[in-house]
Motif scaffolding. Sequence first.
Motif, PDB file in Angstrom:
ATOM      1  N   ALA A  63       0.824  -1.210   0.000  1.00 42.34           N
ATOM      2  CA  ALA A  63       0.000   0.000   0.000  1.00 42.34           C
ATOM      3  C   ALA A  63       0.859   1.261   0.000  1.00 42.34           C
ATOM      4  CB  ALA A  63      -0.925   0.003   1.214  1.00 42.34           C
ATOM      5  N   GLY A  64       0.428   2.239  -0.754  1.00 42.10           N
ATOM      6  CA  GLY A  64       1.149   3.510  -0.784  1.00 42.10           C
ATOM      7  C   GLY A  64       0.395   4.535  -1.607  1.00 42.10           C
ATOM      8  N   ILE A  65       0.834   5.783  -1.519  1.00 45.85           N
ATOM      9  CA  ILE A  65       0.222   6.867  -2.270  1.00 45.85           C
ATOM     10  C   ILE A  65       1.302   7.718  -2.926  1.00 45.85           C
ATOM     11  CG2 ILE A  65      -1.824   6.982  -0.795  1.00 45.85           C
ATOM     12  CD1 ILE A  65      -0.576   9.508   0.495  1.00 45.85           C
ATOM     13  N   MET A  66       0.912   8.467  -3.947  1.00 42.96           N
ATOM     14  CA  MET A  66       1.813   9.400  -4.619  1.00 42.96           C
ATOM     15  C   MET A  66       1.764  10.763  -3.936  1.00 42.96           C
ATOM     16  SD  MET A  66       3.570   8.368  -7.271  1.00 42.96           S
ATOM     17  CE  MET A  66       3.848   9.895  -8.180  1.00 42.96           C
ATOM     18  N   ASP A  67       2.771  11.578  -4.216  1.00 43.52           N
ATOM     19  CA  ASP A  67       2.677  12.994  -3.884  1.00 43.52           C
ATOM     20  C   ASP A  67       2.251  13.748  -5.143  1.00 43.52           C
ATOM     21  OD1 ASP A  67       4.957  13.123  -5.486  1.00 43.52           O
ATOM     22  OD2 ASP A  67       6.336  13.439  -3.823  1.00 43.52           O
ATOM     23  N   ASP A  68       2.450  15.071  -5.167  1.00 42.40           N
ATOM     24  CA  ASP A  68       1.997  15.852  -6.329  1.00 42.40           C
ATOM     25  C   ASP A  68       3.149  16.278  -7.228  1.00 42.40           C
ATOM     26  OD1 ASP A  68       3.224  17.773  -4.790  1.00 42.40           O
ATOM     27  OD2 ASP A  68       1.470  19.084  -4.619  1.00 42.40           O
ATOM     28  N   MET A  69       4.305  15.617  -7.059  1.00 46.20           N
ATOM     29  CA  MET A  69       5.508  15.887  -7.849  1.00 46.20           C
ATOM     30  C   MET A  69       6.161  17.222  -7.502  1.00 46.20           C
ATOM     31  SD  MET A  69       6.069  13.278  -9.866  1.00 46.20           S
ATOM     32  CE  MET A  69       5.287  11.931 -10.756  1.00 46.20           C
ATOM     33  N   ALA A  70       5.728  17.840  -6.406  1.00 45.98           N
ATOM     34  CA  ALA A  70       6.286  19.152  -6.054  1.00 45.98           C
ATOM     35  C   ALA A  70       7.751  19.044  -5.655  1.00 45.98           C
ATOM     36  CB  ALA A  70       5.484  19.780  -4.914  1.00 45.98           C
ATOM     37  N   LEU A  71       8.512  20.072  -5.993  1.00 47.62           N
ATOM     38  CA  LEU A  71       9.901  20.191  -5.562  1.00 47.62           C
ATOM     39  C   LEU A  71       9.931  20.635  -4.092  1.00 47.62           C
ATOM     40  CD1 LEU A  71      11.311  21.918  -8.768  1.00 47.62           C
ATOM     41  CD2 LEU A  71      11.346  19.485  -8.180  1.00 47.62           C
ATOM     42  N   PRO A  72      11.072  20.460  -3.408  1.00 47.94           N
ATOM     43  CA  PRO A  72      11.103  20.696  -1.960  1.00 47.94           C
ATOM     44  C   PRO A  72      10.580  22.057  -1.512  1.00 47.94           C
ATOM     45  CG  PRO A  72      13.080  19.533  -2.621  1.00 47.94           C
ATOM     46  CD  PRO A  72      12.340  19.861  -3.883  1.00 47.94           C
ATOM     47  N   PHE A 102      -1.073  17.455 -10.230  1.00 44.66           N
ATOM     48  CA  PHE A 102       0.377  17.481 -10.169  1.00 44.66           C
ATOM     49  C   PHE A 102       0.930  18.899 -10.280  1.00 44.66           C
ATOM     50  CE2 PHE A 102      -0.398  13.080 -11.613  1.00 44.66           C
ATOM     51  CZ  PHE A 102       0.256  12.422 -10.585  1.00 44.66           C
ATOM     52  N   ASP A 103       1.956  19.156  -9.494  1.00 39.94           N
ATOM     53  CA  ASP A 103       2.620  20.459  -9.487  1.00 39.94           C
ATOM     54  C   ASP A 103       3.293  20.705 -10.835  1.00 39.94           C
ATOM     55  OD1 ASP A 103       3.883  22.721  -7.659  1.00 39.94           O
ATOM     56  OD2 ASP A 103       5.517  21.854  -8.846  1.00 39.94           O
ATOM     57  N   GLU A 104       3.024  21.846 -11.435  1.00 40.14           N
ATOM     58  CA  GLU A 104       3.513  22.120 -12.785  1.00 40.14           C
ATOM     59  C   GLU A 104       5.028  22.250 -12.834  1.00 40.14           C
ATOM     60  OE1 GLU A 104       2.860  25.427 -16.365  1.00 40.14           O
ATOM     61  OE2 GLU A 104       1.474  25.344 -14.661  1.00 40.14           O
ATOM     62  N   ALA A 105       5.608  22.993 -11.901  1.00 41.74           N
ATOM     63  CA  ALA A 105       7.057  23.201 -11.912  1.00 41.74           C
ATOM     64  C   ALA A 105       7.808  21.908 -11.632  1.00 41.74           C
ATOM     65  CB  ALA A 105       7.437  24.269 -10.883  1.00 41.74           C
ATOM     66  N   GLY A 106       7.301  21.132 -10.669  1.00 42.80           N
ATOM     67  CA  GLY A 106       7.953  19.867 -10.349  1.00 42.80           C
ATOM     68  C   GLY A 106       7.863  18.887 -11.497  1.00 42.80           C
ATOM     69  N   SER A 107       6.721  18.809 -12.137  1.00 40.54           N
ATOM     70  CA  SER A 107       6.548  17.896 -13.259  1.00 40.54           C
ATOM     71  C   SER A 107       7.479  18.254 -14.410  1.00 40.54           C
ATOM     72  CB  SER A 107       5.093  17.915 -13.732  1.00 40.54           C
ATOM     73  OG  SER A 107       4.225  17.450 -12.714  1.00 40.54           O
ATOM     74  N   ALA A 108       7.661  19.576 -14.655  1.00 38.94           N
ATOM     75  CA  ALA A 108       8.550  20.015 -15.731  1.00 38.94           C
ATOM     76  C   ALA A 108      10.006  19.653 -15.414  1.00 38.94           C
ATOM     77  CB  ALA A 108       8.412  21.515 -15.939  1.00 38.94           C
ATOM     78  N   THR A 118      12.614  10.963 -10.018  1.00 37.06           N
ATOM     79  CA  THR A 118      11.505  10.225 -10.620  1.00 37.06           C
ATOM     80  C   THR A 118      10.163  10.508  -9.956  1.00 37.06           C
ATOM     81  OG1 THR A 118      11.857   8.287  -9.216  1.00 37.06           O
ATOM     82  CG2 THR A 118      13.055   8.360 -11.300  1.00 37.06           C
ATOM     83  N   ALA A 119      10.154  11.338  -8.929  1.00 40.43           N
ATOM     84  CA  ALA A 119       8.907  11.688  -8.241  1.00 40.43           C
ATOM     85  C   ALA A 119       9.171  12.943  -7.414  1.00 40.43           C
ATOM     86  CB  ALA A 119       8.429  10.545  -7.348  1.00 40.43           C
ATOM     87  N   GLY A 120       8.127  13.431  -6.752  1.00 43.03           N
ATOM     88  CA  GLY A 120       8.296  14.575  -5.880  1.00 43.03           C
ATOM     89  C   GLY A 120       9.074  14.213  -4.628  1.00 43.03           C
ATOM     90  N   VAL A 121       9.372  15.217  -3.831  1.00 42.67           N
ATOM     91  CA  VAL A 121      10.271  15.022  -2.688  1.00 42.67           C
ATOM     92  C   VAL A 121       9.668  14.113  -1.621  1.00 42.67           C
ATOM     93  CG1 VAL A 121       9.476  17.175  -1.573  1.00 42.67           C
ATOM     94  CG2 VAL A 121      11.699  16.196  -0.970  1.00 42.67           C
ATOM     95  N   ALA A 122       8.376  14.197  -1.370  1.00 43.40           N
ATOM     96  CA  ALA A 122       7.776  13.378  -0.315  1.00 43.40           C
ATOM     97  C   ALA A 122       7.793  11.908  -0.697  1.00 43.40           C
ATOM     98  CB  ALA A 122       6.354  13.842  -0.025  1.00 43.40           C
ATOM     99  N   TYR A 123       7.368  11.597  -1.905  1.00 44.25           N
ATOM    100  CA  TYR A 123       7.358  10.208  -2.366  1.00 44.25           C
ATOM    101  C   TYR A 123       8.776   9.654  -2.416  1.00 44.25           C
ATOM    102  CZ  TYR A 123       6.108   6.135  -5.210  1.00 44.25           C
ATOM    103  OH  TYR A 123       5.922   4.858  -5.674  1.00 44.25           O
ATOM    104  N   THR A 124       9.701  10.446  -2.923  1.00 45.96           N
ATOM    105  CA  THR A 124      11.092  10.007  -3.019  1.00 45.96           C
ATOM    106  C   THR A 124      11.677   9.714  -1.649  1.00 45.96           C
ATOM    107  OG1 THR A 124      11.417  11.257  -5.069  1.00 45.96           O
ATOM    108  CG2 THR A 124      13.392  10.671  -3.825  1.00 45.96           C
ATOM    109  N   ALA A 125      11.458  10.613  -0.704  1.00 44.01           N
ATOM    110  CA  ALA A 125      11.973  10.396   0.652  1.00 44.01           C
ATOM    111  C   ALA A 125      11.341   9.165   1.287  1.00 44.01           C
ATOM    112  CB  ALA A 125      11.711  11.630   1.512  1.00 44.01           C
ATOM    113  N   SER A 126      10.041   8.986   1.064  1.00 47.39           N
ATOM    114  CA  SER A 126       9.365   7.836   1.672  1.00 47.39           C
ATOM    115  C   SER A 126       9.886   6.520   1.100  1.00 47.39           C
ATOM    116  CB  SER A 126       7.849   7.929   1.457  1.00 47.39           C
ATOM    117  OG  SER A 126       7.473   7.688   0.111  1.00 47.39           O
ATOM    118  N   LYS A 127      10.139   6.485  -0.207  1.00 44.40           N
ATOM    119  CA  LYS A 127      10.596   5.243  -0.814  1.00 44.40           C
ATOM    120  C   LYS A 127      12.078   4.982  -0.554  1.00 44.40           C
ATOM    121  CE  LYS A 127       6.677   3.797  -2.463  1.00 44.40           C
ATOM    122  NZ  LYS A 127       6.040   2.565  -1.941  1.00 44.40           N
TER     123      LYS A 127
END
Length: 252
Positions: A91-100, A199-205, A151-160
């Motif tokens: 089980a898990g969830i995504m973040d919104d791809m936002a940068l820190p 999804f966060d526009e700046a982070g996704s870009a 490959t993902a936003g900061v929260a998802y990356t830190a969690s994984k």
Amino acid sequence: MSTSTSTSERVVLITGAGSGIGRAMAMAFADTGARVVAADLDSAAVERTAADIGKAAVAVAADISDEASVAAMVETAIDAFGRVDVLCNNAGIMDDMALPANLAIDLWERVLKINLTGTFLVTRAVLPHMLRQGGGVIVNTGSEASLRGGTAGVAYTASKHGVAGLTKSVAWAYAKDGIRCNAILPGPTITGIGRGTSFDEAGSARLAPVLALGDRIAQPEQMASVAVFLASDAASFVNGALVPVDGGWAAG
């Protein structure tokens, strides 16, 4: 020594089993003869998973970020089948791809609470049963984001990244007790994990150039088959491994 990839008669507890990789895991383990405890926050979805498997499965609605809910989930598994041989922390969830600099603290806390603390809570609840049994297997679902930062936003990356560390810590701590702990690290896979997310526009870009490298998209069943292997006797000497299942993305 057995090299079979069967998990016949073993009891497998799978979180996030209502859809995506978790559902594929439930079906794959059932196909090898395992008894399945399918858990998910979405009670209707996990009931469908259990119904599709049949008498060899039970469904339980559970919030892995809540300690009491986790305890009740594990109790359901023990009441139903008397033991837990395999735990798939999926089980898990995504973040919104936002940068820190742009991430909202409430989203940071929610992602870490589910993806990392939830994985820890379920592991901690199951370990005493595995210790009493004399062994068991834990398969965590990490991510390509367990290995790299883009490959993902900061929260998802830190969690994984945290799930990767938890995997290694559990493997080291309990190797002499007959308990193995490994993680699959999926690359792009067809699931509903990002459904409904803005999804966060700046982070996704910023992430787009790296994400474009993962141009092959896997089916959930391709992840499930690796989880079954890691849980089986064929992987009896595999412990503390982080296994990319990404079509070669991590090798580039």
